[in-house]
Scaffold this active site. Sequence first.
Site, PDB file in Angstrom:
ATOM      1  N   ASP A  34      27.351 -30.880 -25.014  1.00  0.00           N
ATOM      2  CA  ASP A  34      26.630 -30.421 -23.840  1.00  0.00           C
ATOM      3  C   ASP A  34      25.605 -31.498 -23.456  1.00  0.00           C
ATOM      4  O   ASP A  34      25.273 -32.382 -24.257  1.00  0.00           O
ATOM      5  CB  ASP A  34      25.932 -29.101 -24.176  1.00  0.00           C
ATOM      6  CG  ASP A  34      25.085 -28.589 -23.034  1.00  0.00           C
ATOM      7  OD1 ASP A  34      25.597 -28.491 -21.910  1.00  0.00           O
ATOM      8  OD2 ASP A  34      23.893 -28.294 -23.272  1.00  0.00           O
TER       9      ASP A  34
ATOM     10  N   ASP B 223      23.307 -25.986 -26.825  1.00  0.00           N
ATOM     11  CA  ASP B 223      22.074 -25.204 -26.994  1.00  0.00           C
ATOM     12  C   ASP B 223      22.087 -23.857 -26.286  1.00  0.00           C
ATOM     13  O   ASP B 223      21.171 -23.060 -26.472  1.00  0.00           O
ATOM     14  CB  ASP B 223      20.875 -26.009 -26.466  1.00  0.00           C
ATOM     15  CG  ASP B 223      20.881 -26.104 -24.944  1.00  0.00           C
ATOM     16  OD1 ASP B 223      21.833 -26.701 -24.388  1.00  0.00           O
ATOM     17  OD2 ASP B 223      19.955 -25.566 -24.313  1.00  0.00           O
TER      18      ASP B 223
ATOM     19  N   ASP C  17      22.407 -31.078 -20.633  1.00  0.00           N
ATOM     20  CA  ASP C  17      21.034 -30.605 -20.430  1.00  0.00           C
ATOM     21  C   ASP C  17      20.548 -29.757 -21.596  1.00  0.00           C
ATOM     22  O   ASP C  17      21.170 -28.768 -21.969  1.00  0.00           O
ATOM     23  CB  ASP C  17      20.947 -29.798 -19.138  1.00  0.00           C
ATOM     24  CG  ASP C  17      21.124 -30.659 -17.892  1.00  0.00           C
ATOM     25  OD1 ASP C  17      20.883 -31.873 -17.980  1.00  0.00           O
ATOM     26  OD2 ASP C  17      21.506 -30.115 -16.843  1.00  0.00           O
TER      27      ASP C  17
END
Length: 260
Positions: free
Chosen positions: A12, A200, A14
């Site tokens: 991922d 996240d 951001d």
Amino acid sequence: MLQPLPLLVFSDLDGTLISHDTYRWDAARPALAHLRNIGAGVVLASSKTAPEIIGLRAQMGLEDWPAIVENGAGVLDAHATDTPANTEYLRLRSALNQLPEELRGLFTGFGDLDAAGVADITGLPPADAQNARTRAFSEPGLWHGTDAQRTAFLQALKQHGLTAREGGRFLTLSFGQTKADRMAQIIATYRPQVTLALGDAPNDIEMLQTADHGVIIANPHRAPLPPLDTESAGRITRTTLPGPEGWNRAVLDFVDRLTP
């Protein structure tokens, strides 16, 4: 004879490889360089669009690898520099606009805003905000209603074949493909010996659980992910450092454990 790919990393962006606060990834340079040195691949897997990924992938030196864009709604081929056609996005917007106004009005998608509006809600510079608006497969946006209204919104979307997934900041609508779906396709193509996934947010969970090993990157700006099924068995671990700092440490530690 080609050497087998030792490791394929799915990451991922951001809040994971890119800092939530600064949008920088410099702290991960040592791990990225080490991955190149051992012949490992890195597949970026993000809610970002193809134009956004094309620039970032080049900056990171990852053009040799495909990227998963728009939360798994599409794939950007290795070395590709052209923006995919937006046929699917236009179909999605048409379906969204057919929802009852009392539900439709509670969702503000990127397509409802100009570049300045997207810059305002994302913190991106104007040029980057315009790239974020150049969509081919999915529609992120802000939800303004109650939980009950959100449930009704999701049910209405389902009637049009649309699903919604929560990412780091936005609710993203698509026709159903996920990061994990695209990850499986890429694994089947490259056949790595080991896979590692880092993320996240809730939209990363399937990807984290699909990999041989997953790492949940600490993000102090959101509630931590709940305990995951394979976490107790040690297949998924968590960092204490956030963003690219945590990513860098986690990748270097994982590669050290792989080395005989």
